[in-house]
Write a protein that holds these residues in place. Sequence first.
Motif, short mmCIF file in Angstrom:
data_model
loop_
_atom_site.label_atom_id
_atom_site.label_comp_id
_atom_site.label_asym_id
_atom_site.label_seq_id
_atom_site.Cartn_x
_atom_site.Cartn_y
_atom_site.Cartn_z
N LYS A 161 0.82 -1.22 0.00
CA LYS A 161 0.00 0.00 0.00
C LYS A 161 0.85 1.27 0.00
CE LYS A 161 -4.14 -1.78 2.16
NZ LYS A 161 -4.48 -2.18 3.53
N MET A 162 2.17 1.12 0.29
CA MET A 162 3.05 2.29 0.33
C MET A 162 3.27 2.85 -1.07
SD MET A 162 5.83 0.86 3.04
CE MET A 162 7.25 1.82 2.63
N PRO A 163 3.50 4.22 -1.20
CA PRO A 163 3.85 4.78 -2.51
C PRO A 163 5.17 4.18 -3.00
CG PRO A 163 3.46 6.52 -0.89
CD PRO A 163 3.45 5.24 -0.15
N LEU A 164 5.34 4.07 -4.28
CA LEU A 164 6.52 3.42 -4.85
C LEU A 164 7.82 4.05 -4.39
CD1 LEU A 164 7.49 1.15 -6.72
CD2 LEU A 164 7.47 2.79 -8.59
N ASN A 165 7.86 5.45 -4.35
CA ASN A 165 9.13 6.07 -3.96
C ASN A 165 9.49 5.78 -2.50
OD1 ASN A 165 7.04 7.74 -3.02
ND2 ASN A 165 8.37 9.54 -3.04
N GLU A 166 8.49 5.57 -1.66
CA GLU A 166 8.74 5.20 -0.26
C GLU A 166 9.35 3.80 -0.19
OE1 GLU A 166 8.38 6.75 2.82
OE2 GLU A 166 8.28 8.52 1.52
N VAL A 167 8.81 2.91 -0.99
CA VAL A 167 9.34 1.54 -1.01
C VAL A 167 10.78 1.56 -1.53
CG1 VAL A 167 9.04 -0.79 -1.96
CG2 VAL A 167 7.04 0.55 -1.35
N GLN A 168 11.01 2.44 -2.52
CA GLN A 168 12.35 2.57 -3.08
C GLN A 168 13.33 3.02 -2.00
OE1 GLN A 168 12.87 1.87 -6.55
NE2 GLN A 168 14.93 1.67 -5.72
N LYS A 169 12.93 4.04 -1.23
CA LYS A 169 13.78 4.56 -0.15
C LYS A 169 14.10 3.46 0.86
CE LYS A 169 11.83 8.54 1.40
NZ LYS A 169 11.46 9.73 2.01
N PHE A 170 13.09 2.66 1.13
CA PHE A 170 13.20 1.56 2.09
C PHE A 170 14.24 0.53 1.62
CE2 PHE A 170 11.47 -2.29 4.17
CZ PHE A 170 11.38 -1.83 5.47
N THR A 171 14.10 0.09 0.38
CA THR A 171 15.03 -0.93 -0.12
C THR A 171 16.44 -0.34 -0.28
OG1 THR A 171 14.39 -0.43 -2.38
CG2 THR A 171 13.29 -2.29 -1.35
N ASP A 172 16.52 0.95 -0.66
CA ASP A 172 17.83 1.60 -0.76
C ASP A 172 18.55 1.61 0.58
OD1 ASP A 172 17.46 2.04 -3.40
OD2 ASP A 172 17.00 4.19 -3.26
N ALA A 173 17.77 1.93 1.62
CA ALA A 173 18.36 2.00 2.96
C ALA A 173 18.94 0.64 3.36
CB ALA A 173 17.31 2.44 3.98
N ILE A 174 18.20 -0.41 3.04
CA ILE A 174 18.67 -1.76 3.39
C ILE A 174 19.97 -2.06 2.63
CG2 ILE A 174 18.17 -4.25 3.22
CD1 ILE A 174 15.22 -3.60 3.64
#
Lengths: 199, 252
Positions: free
Chosen positions: A35-48
């Motif tokens: 349900k998260m916006p795509l750019n938020e998911v992107q930030k999340f995976t980038d951080a990992i």
Amino acid sequence: MTHYSKPLARLVEELQKLPGIGPKSAQRMAFYILKMPLNEVQKFTDAILEAKEKIKYCRNCFNMSSENPCEICVDDKRNRAIICIVAETKDLIALERTREYKGSYHVLQGLISPLDGITPDDLRIKELFERLKNEDIEEIILALNPSIEGEATSMYLTKLIKPLGVKVSRIAFGLPMGADLEYADELTLARALEGRREV
Amino acid sequence: MPHYRTRAINLKSHNLGEADKIMVMYSREHGIIRCVAKGVKKTKSSLGARMQCLTANNLLIAKGRNLDIVCQAENLECFDKVKTDLTKLSYSLYCTELISHFGTEGDSNSAGIYDLLFETFKNISVFKTTEEVLWAVLRFKLKLAEYLGYAVELETCARCNKTEQKYKTYHFFCADTGGVVCSECFLKSRKTFEIDNRHIKLFKDALNYDFPFESEYFDKNLLFSSFNILKEFISLRSDKKLKTPAIIELLC
Ligand SMILES: [Zn+2]
Ligand SMILES: [Zn+2]
């Protein structure tokens, strides 16, 4: 798992690999991510990925850090003649939060655990003795959990370090701040009594 | 929720979530039990210290849907002296591992096995010498084997059931068959150890007495060889490889 479509099933499966995450929580997290916006998911995976790429173990003390040697090991204001031994980086962080300790650290990356087959060879003990040999160490402080594994590791290290003429101490165990003596359990109370000091 | 009371010794624990633990315990009334201990990793938990391994408690447990939950724990014994000596701790963890491997839920001999483990930890904590500690562990292994239904055979040959003809005493112990073997059966046996009548006498006495009462028992070679014979005997009966024997060699 058959009711999930394939990509969702895979996400749930991966999330379940995290500590303390069961199938229910994994499913909840997966739906939240979707349900998260795509750019938020992107930030999340980038951080990992960034954390995984940049964070390494310090070659001196085995603390997790993006610098090698770590910030603590290169800090000139810290006393390098004292090493505080901890099991994991999270214990180091807990001690740093006190702002009381100004020496250096050594992270063992675990504890001796006979029932799990974890021996001294599985830990960074060899590296600790390299430091004792090459650096001018005056004192070792053992800051390990008061568990069977913590006790075993403390006793093992004390047995090996004492003969080298280095002072070995262990952090005190006793009552937590704000606790009520009346309600303290007898084991903790006995330890607190044993570790009493002159005032 | 229905409750029950039981006396139990903590064998192992696994982390569960942020602050809880799953405790594996050996109880006097029900054999191996697994329960959740809530909040024990928090510093203010009074249950925390009581849920440390090698600690005996009188428990009040609530029956849960999946796992039962520890509601109250009254400490019976914390065997503190066991936990502050590396040799004592290593041998005690060896006993703990044996109980977790061979103990089952609802053991018919649970009271005897619990009492045996309690007695062993109690003795190890008061004993002063390594010889005495070894005696306690030997006694533990011999008695545990009895409870599990494979008592060590010390009178007649474990293979042919006859008494030794050629010699006055037995000279071999077969860890595989689980007892002394005669000089004829020795040739057909595997996993054998050379023994003499001192070993046989020691095994018999260790089954009967909780203390090495004769000076001849304070013989490290005799005790270590007896320990190794029984270690092999027990390991052969375990379906999983035991982890603590290797640690004993490293730490003690
Ligand atoms: Zn460092
Ligand atoms: Zn025979």
